[in-house]
Motif scaffolding. Sequence first.
Motif, PDB file in Angstrom:
ATOM      1  N   THR A 162     -23.687 -21.365  16.684  1.00 24.35           N
ATOM      2  CA  THR A 162     -25.047 -21.909  15.984  1.00 24.35           C
ATOM      3  C   THR A 162     -25.020 -23.448  16.076  1.00 24.35           C
ATOM      4  O   THR A 162     -23.866 -24.002  16.260  1.00 24.35           O
ATOM      5  CB  THR A 162     -25.303 -21.320  14.599  1.00 24.35           C
ATOM      6  OG1 THR A 162     -24.247 -22.068  13.688  1.00 24.35           O
ATOM      7  CG2 THR A 162     -25.177 -20.080  14.436  1.00 24.35           C
ATOM      8  N   LEU A 188     -31.026 -12.171  15.690  1.00 19.45           N
ATOM      9  CA  LEU A 188     -29.545 -11.484  15.732  1.00 19.45           C
ATOM     10  C   LEU A 188     -29.830 -10.092  15.974  1.00 19.45           C
ATOM     11  O   LEU A 188     -28.932  -9.802  16.973  1.00 19.45           O
ATOM     12  CB  LEU A 188     -29.053 -11.489  14.238  1.00 19.45           C
ATOM     13  CG  LEU A 188     -28.679 -12.844  13.756  1.00 19.45           C
ATOM     14  CD1 LEU A 188     -28.308 -12.903  12.275  1.00 19.45           C
ATOM     15  CD2 LEU A 188     -27.599 -13.644  14.597  1.00 19.45           C
ATOM     16  N   ILE A 211     -25.906 -15.005   8.829  1.00 20.79           N
ATOM     17  CA  ILE A 211     -25.253 -14.723  10.135  1.00 20.79           C
ATOM     18  C   ILE A 211     -23.902 -14.006  10.056  1.00 20.79           C
ATOM     19  O   ILE A 211     -23.532 -13.323  10.635  1.00 20.79           O
ATOM     20  CB  ILE A 211     -25.291 -16.224  10.993  1.00 20.79           C
ATOM     21  CG1 ILE A 211     -26.619 -16.510  11.433  1.00 20.79           C
ATOM     22  CG2 ILE A 211     -24.374 -15.836  12.279  1.00 20.79           C
ATOM     23  CD1 ILE A 211     -26.852 -17.961  11.881  1.00 20.79           C
TER      24      ILE A 211
END
Length: 244
Positions: free
Chosen positions: A13, A71, A114
């Motif tokens: 990220t 995701l 995440i």
Amino acid sequence: MEISFKGKRVLVTGASQGIGRELVKKLVKCGAKVIAIARNQELLESLQKEEPSIEIYQADLANWKKTEEVLGKIGNVDLLVNNAGLAVLGPLTEVKEEDVDRTFAINVKAVINISKYVINNLLARKSPGSIINVSSQASLTGLVDHTVYCASKGAVDAFTRSAANEYGKYGIRVNTVNPTVILTDMGRLGWSDPKVAGPMLERIPLRRFGEVDEVVNAIIFLLSDMSSMTTGTNINVDGGFIAV
């Protein structure tokens, strides 16, 4: 050390610039299939031109639901680097609610969101994995005008220890890298004034700020099997700042 991530899918990220961008390039050199997430689509596309093998996804990680949707498109992930971060600096007496909300949404909630996805994915496949959360020396000491940022990075460290304890039995390792000031393009700009940089440099035993590759190398080590007995810990890339 020869480190190979061949056959591994690595999610990064905050991948479009600074530490994240250089990390993506290094991971590709080490044979990884990299999935790069960032907010800036233009910078992501420029990165993909440099590294055509990577997958890119645009997302504002402050938005939990939208992040979940992204995701859901990326498939399996073997290794994760939660690098995205935000710093809103200033005196505590001038902090606004939106400063706190945005900082914690990016620095803490996104890490939890995440990591949750990746750990669930690893558990479903009964696969070991490694997660690196990019924290800061600010999690371990008090810095003037950094109250909200320090609080958010302290939360990252606490989350890391707890997740490492919870999922170590499944072979999932979780660690942090805690840098000092790093000379990214933004770092060079923000610390170019000797009057600002001087007091900080005096507190660093090595008497210099860090380079991007020094953080990248620490992340690569922790992601790899070279650190197979390391979990729930901080690796300080700080020139000795915290030690003195």
